[in-house]
Structures are given as C-alpha cells and as structure tokens.
Scaffold this motif. Structure first.
Motif, PDB file in Angstrom:
ATOM      1  N   GLU A  17      23.724 -25.694   7.567  1.00  0.00           N
ATOM      2  CA  GLU A  17      25.238 -26.073   7.156  1.00  0.00           C
ATOM      3  C   GLU A  17      25.818 -24.996   6.114  1.00  0.00           C
ATOM      4  O   GLU A  17      26.857 -24.666   6.602  1.00  0.00           O
ATOM      5  N   ILE A  18      25.091 -24.322   5.493  1.00  0.00           N
ATOM      6  CA  ILE A  18      25.497 -23.199   4.656  1.00  0.00           C
ATOM      7  C   ILE A  18      25.679 -22.006   5.573  1.00  0.00           C
ATOM      8  O   ILE A  18      26.773 -21.427   5.413  1.00  0.00           O
ATOM      9  N   LYS A  19      24.792 -21.659   6.438  1.00  0.00           N
ATOM     10  CA  LYS A  19      24.906 -20.633   7.296  1.00  0.00           C
ATOM     11  C   LYS A  19      26.098 -20.800   8.178  1.00  0.00           C
ATOM     12  O   LYS A  19      26.531 -19.720   8.730  1.00  0.00           O
ATOM     13  N   SER A  20      26.450 -21.964   8.891  1.00  0.00           N
ATOM     14  CA  SER A  20      27.450 -22.189   9.425  1.00  0.00           C
ATOM     15  C   SER A  20      28.781 -22.448   8.984  1.00  0.00           C
ATOM     16  O   SER A  20      29.928 -22.546   9.813  1.00  0.00           O
ATOM     17  N   MET A  21      28.914 -22.449   7.722  1.00  0.00           N
ATOM     18  CA  MET A  21      30.066 -22.685   6.972  1.00  0.00           C
ATOM     19  C   MET A  21      31.036 -21.586   7.358  1.00  0.00           C
ATOM     20  O   MET A  21      30.781 -20.439   7.177  1.00  0.00           O
ATOM     21  N   GLU A  63      24.897 -15.096   2.365  1.00  0.00           N
ATOM     22  CA  GLU A  63      23.548 -14.208   2.340  1.00  0.00           C
ATOM     23  C   GLU A  63      22.437 -15.047   1.371  1.00  0.00           C
ATOM     24  O   GLU A  63      21.303 -14.550   1.835  1.00  0.00           O
ATOM     25  N   ASN A  64      22.835 -15.876   0.687  1.00  0.00           N
ATOM     26  CA  ASN A  64      21.932 -16.476  -0.334  1.00  0.00           C
ATOM     27  C   ASN A  64      21.797 -17.838   0.224  1.00  0.00           C
ATOM     28  O   ASN A  64      21.184 -18.799  -0.591  1.00  0.00           O
ATOM     29  N   ALA A  65      21.906 -18.254   1.475  1.00  0.00           N
ATOM     30  CA  ALA A  65      21.768 -19.499   1.870  1.00  0.00           C
ATOM     31  C   ALA A  65      20.327 -20.201   1.603  1.00  0.00           C
ATOM     32  O   ALA A  65      20.309 -21.388   1.279  1.00  0.00           O
ATOM     33  N   ALA A  66      19.394 -19.483   1.978  1.00  0.00           N
ATOM     34  CA  ALA A  66      18.159 -19.964   1.960  1.00  0.00           C
ATOM     35  C   ALA A  66      17.911 -20.434   0.279  1.00  0.00           C
ATOM     36  O   ALA A  66      17.118 -21.482   0.028  1.00  0.00           O
ATOM     37  N   GLN A  67      17.991 -19.662  -0.604  1.00  0.00           N
ATOM     38  CA  GLN A  67      18.083 -19.879  -2.163  1.00  0.00           C
ATOM     39  C   GLN A  67      18.920 -20.947  -2.595  1.00  0.00           C
ATOM     40  O   GLN A  67      18.313 -21.901  -3.359  1.00  0.00           O
TER      41      GLN A  67
END
Length: 52
Positions: free
Chosen positions: A23-27, A40-44
C-alpha cells in the motif's frame, strides 16, 4: 501460548506487513506528500507499523 498459535500470529503479522508495504509503495505521490511519507522508506515504515 502454544507453538501453533505463535506460528499463526507470526504468519498473520507477515501478511499485514506485506499488505502495508504494498500500500505504501503504490500510494500516489501527492497522497504520500500530504501524509509526510517517504516512499523510499516503505519497508521501514511498514515494519514499524506492524512490529512496533
């Protein structure tokens, strides 16, 4: 807590982490900027949201 329950919780958390990360990456960029999220910090961000 039994071993089965521990494994089940771990799998559930991993699924939530994966969905949150996606969801964060595709926002859209404008939404991310409004929420002050650096994609860029989606995983964190996802890790902090799920695992604390």
């Amino acid at each position: 807590m039994t071993l089965i329950n521990t494994i089940r919780k771990t799998i559930e958390k991993r699924a939530v982490y994966s969905r949150t990360l996606q969801e964060i990456k595709s926002m859209p960029l404008d939404v991310a900027l409004d929420l002050n999220i650096d994609r860029e910090n989606a995983a964190q961000i996802a890790r902090q949201a799920v695992y604390g």
